[in-house]
Design an enzyme around this catalytic site. Structure first.
Site, mmCIF file in Angstrom:
data_model
loop_
_atom_site.group_PDB
_atom_site.id
_atom_site.type_symbol
_atom_site.label_atom_id
_atom_site.label_comp_id
_atom_site.label_asym_id
_atom_site.label_seq_id
_atom_site.Cartn_x
_atom_site.Cartn_y
_atom_site.Cartn_z
ATOM 1 N NE ARG A 111 -19.496 84.016 17.780
ATOM 2 C CZ ARG A 111 -20.605 84.539 17.360
ATOM 3 N NH1 ARG A 111 -21.605 83.761 16.989
ATOM 4 N NH2 ARG A 111 -20.742 85.831 17.281
ATOM 5 C CB CYS A 112 -13.754 76.546 18.265
ATOM 6 S SG CYS A 112 -13.258 74.851 18.620
ATOM 7 N N GLY A 113 -13.571 76.331 21.476
ATOM 8 C CA GLY A 113 -12.661 76.239 22.607
ATOM 9 C C GLY A 113 -11.207 76.104 22.192
ATOM 10 C CB THR A 122 -10.679 80.093 18.993
ATOM 11 O OG1 THR A 122 -11.848 79.503 18.398
ATOM 12 C CG2 THR A 122 -10.351 81.359 18.241
#
Length: 182
Positions: free
Chosen positions: A59-61, A63
């Protein structure tokens, strides 16, 4: 006669130190990780090969970098290169379970690169590999998708932050320099 003993003793001591250093370097690569597919993954399995180890999160930018990691793996794996994805919840952006991470990566990125279970990468509870990096290199991930390239001899060949994309020239040039000419 006594002077002849000193050089032999010194030679024996040097041999012992070299054996100890070689054993220590070998032990550094023998880090075991639990595989998201079951069983274990060991950096020792890739001894003599370059390995890019990346702490990841679903759930990371950053990803979307999974696509670049898979592309690197596809490009260089036949020449002896590996990518190891290490999902971590240390930055509070990973899914709740290993099964969710595995499903997410399969559905969204069609990954077939090696991946660990959710693993701590920071602090006292960090995986021994990451504690070794902090202790010997003064390096630890500052966010998700930080990358560390391990050379075939087990040394650190480079580290990069999240903003450096996997297929960047900074990373690919280092990988290519470590691979056999082909």
């Amino acid at each position: 006669m006594r002077t002849a003993l000193v050089p032999r003793s010194l030679l024996a001591l040097l041999c012992l130190l070299m054996l100890t250093a070689t054993a220590a370097l070998s032990a550094q690569r023998d880090w075991q990780f639990d595989s998201i597919d079951g069983g274990t993954l060991s950096l020792d399995d890739w001894a003599g090969q370059p390995v890019l180890v990346v702490n990841t999160a679903s759930r990371c930018g950053f990803t979307p970098q999974y696509d670049g990691l898979q592309a690197l793996y596809d490009t260089y794996r036949d020449r002896g290169f590996a990518v190891l994805a290490v999902p971590s919840q240390d930055f509070k952006q990973e899914l709740a379970s290993d099964e969710q991470v595995k499903d997410f990566c399969a559905l969204n990125f069609d990954l077939d690169l090696p991946m660990t279970t959710i693993t701590p990468v920071l602090g006292d509870g960090a995986h021994p590999f990451y504690r070794w990096l902090a202790d010997t290199e003064g390096w630890q991930p500052s966010w998700n998708f930080n990358k560390v390239l391990i050379a075939p001899d087990g040394s650190v060949a480079g580290t990069w932050g999240s903003a450096t994309v996997p297929e960047s020239p900074e990373i690919t040039s280092r990988i290519e320099a470590l691979l056999p000419r082909g």
